[in-house]
Motif scaffolding. Sequence first.
Motif, PDB file in Angstrom:
ATOM      1  N   LEU A  68      41.123 -47.533 -62.845  1.00 20.89           N
ATOM      2  CA  LEU A  68      42.177 -46.818 -62.142  1.00 20.89           C
ATOM      3  C   LEU A  68      42.620 -47.631 -60.934  1.00 20.89           C
ATOM      4  O   LEU A  68      41.803 -48.233 -60.234  1.00 20.89           O
ATOM      5  CB  LEU A  68      41.649 -45.454 -61.696  1.00 20.89           C
ATOM      6  N   ASN A  69      43.937 -47.641 -60.692  1.00 24.63           N
ATOM      7  CA  ASN A  69      44.513 -48.275 -59.504  1.00 24.63           C
ATOM      8  C   ASN A  69      45.241 -47.222 -58.666  1.00 24.63           C
ATOM      9  O   ASN A  69      46.167 -46.567 -59.159  1.00 24.63           O
ATOM     10  CB  ASN A  69      45.493 -49.389 -59.891  1.00 24.63           C
ATOM     11  N   LEU A  70      44.839 -47.100 -57.408  1.00 23.44           N
ATOM     12  CA  LEU A  70      45.520 -46.221 -56.467  1.00 23.44           C
ATOM     13  C   LEU A  70      46.326 -47.098 -55.521  1.00 23.44           C
ATOM     14  O   LEU A  70      45.777 -48.020 -54.910  1.00 23.44           O
ATOM     15  CB  LEU A  70      44.505 -45.386 -55.686  1.00 23.44           C
ATOM     16  N   THR A  71      47.610 -46.794 -55.415  1.00 21.84           N
ATOM     17  CA  THR A  71      48.498 -47.604 -54.581  1.00 21.84           C
ATOM     18  C   THR A  71      49.138 -46.731 -53.503  1.00 21.84           C
ATOM     19  O   THR A  71      49.613 -45.627 -53.787  1.00 21.84           O
ATOM     20  CB  THR A  71      49.599 -48.263 -55.420  1.00 21.84           C
ATOM     21  N   GLU A 112      31.391 -38.841 -60.325  1.00 16.45           N
ATOM     22  CA  GLU A 112      31.179 -38.902 -58.884  1.00 16.45           C
ATOM     23  C   GLU A 112      32.436 -39.314 -58.126  1.00 16.45           C
ATOM     24  O   GLU A 112      32.529 -39.120 -56.911  1.00 16.45           O
ATOM     25  CB  GLU A 112      30.040 -39.877 -58.572  1.00 16.45           C
ATOM     26  N   HIS A 113      33.396 -39.897 -58.828  1.00 20.50           N
ATOM     27  CA  HIS A 113      34.640 -40.300 -58.176  1.00 20.50           C
ATOM     28  C   HIS A 113      35.605 -39.140 -57.988  1.00 20.50           C
ATOM     29  O   HIS A 113      36.646 -39.298 -57.341  1.00 20.50           O
ATOM     30  CB  HIS A 113      35.326 -41.418 -58.980  1.00 20.50           C
ATOM     31  N   GLN A 169      44.266 -35.922 -54.803  1.00 18.13           N
ATOM     32  CA  GLN A 169      43.128 -35.266 -55.460  1.00 18.13           C
ATOM     33  C   GLN A 169      42.870 -35.932 -56.812  1.00 18.13           C
ATOM     34  O   GLN A 169      43.759 -35.996 -57.662  1.00 18.13           O
ATOM     35  CB  GLN A 169      43.403 -33.772 -55.664  1.00 18.13           C
ATOM     36  N   LEU A 170      41.638 -36.418 -56.992  1.00 19.82           N
ATOM     37  CA  LEU A 170      41.253 -37.019 -58.270  1.00 19.82           C
ATOM     38  C   LEU A 170      40.336 -36.059 -59.015  1.00 19.82           C
ATOM     39  O   LEU A 170      39.353 -35.557 -58.448  1.00 19.82           O
ATOM     40  CB  LEU A 170      40.518 -38.344 -58.060  1.00 19.82           C
ATOM     41  N   THR A 171      40.641 -35.829 -60.281  1.00 13.72           N
ATOM     42  CA  THR A 171      39.790 -35.006 -61.145  1.00 13.72           C
ATOM     43  C   THR A 171      39.438 -35.828 -62.367  1.00 13.72           C
ATOM     44  O   THR A 171      40.314 -36.172 -63.169  1.00 13.72           O
ATOM     45  CB  THR A 171      40.506 -33.715 -61.567  1.00 13.72           C
TER      46      THR A 171
END
Length: 314
Positions: free
Chosen positions: A105-108, A144-145, A165-167
């Motif tokens: 996953l990439n968060l920008t 856990e992420h 929010q990450l699920t």
Amino acid sequence: MPSVSVSPSGEIVEGSSVTLTCSSDANPAANYTWYKENQTLLQGPEGSYNFTSISSEDTGTYHCQSENQYGQINSSSVLIDVQYGPRIPSVSVRPSGEIVEGSALNLTCSSDANPAANYTWYKKNETSPKALGQTFTITNITSEHSGEYYCEAQNIRGRHNSKLQLTVVEAAWKLISAVASATVLPAIILTCLLLWIRRKSATKQLSAPGEGPDSMLQLNSMYENISAAASRHQTEQQDELHYTFIHFTKKHEDPLYSNIMMPRPQKQEEEKVQYAAVNFKTDKTEPGTTTQGAEDDPSELYSKVQKFHKKPRA
């Protein structure tokens, strides 16, 4: 050539007041026109252009033009660079859609700021940053992420942050395993419970009056031993055949014998003949005397034999 000045000099911060001044030596006095890029802003005898509250949209290149009846001339250009703090950052996730365990996953994070912003990634309820930079990369997503994240954009003029929010969902094979467990486990528990109730019921039947819970372990062991012995006994009965002889006397009738004995043919009974004792009677006479009995033929004596036929058993 006209000259252009900016007041106050130095860095221009958003919200401040700024004045642009254009001056030119001309006779008669010149008229001035201000331009931003190629867009006309103002025309008049005044050579000044004022920003009462300059904004980021005012950033750009400016110049002025002086003109009288004898001609016109343009000034050199001046850059107005308005500094401002970061705008509220926008956050994007790639790839988009459902986040599955094991994926990357990439968060920008991006924000409009002048000067350019620096970015820091945080997770809620954690003090230390998770990552520095505009992009936060997670190579192997786990449960856990999951949680709330936010990125903070900061420069010398201010800071702003945005939340995310990450699920993380379980992989398909884990979901199948969970469903199977949810289906099979209750069945196993129910089966064990039924077996326990059955054993407990059997134990109560085997228990003597007055026995309490302390003897439950012994009764369970007894139940297992009895069950094993019964199983072995049943197997032995099936594998072994016992033969015996039953003798019955002729002096009385046995109901059991009458039930199981095969009927005997009456014909053979009739053919069996019991001979009684044969008595030969002779007259006692004097020697040399002839009697009627002595003259009897032996065949006649044989005919006198009484035949006793054994009556068939009722």
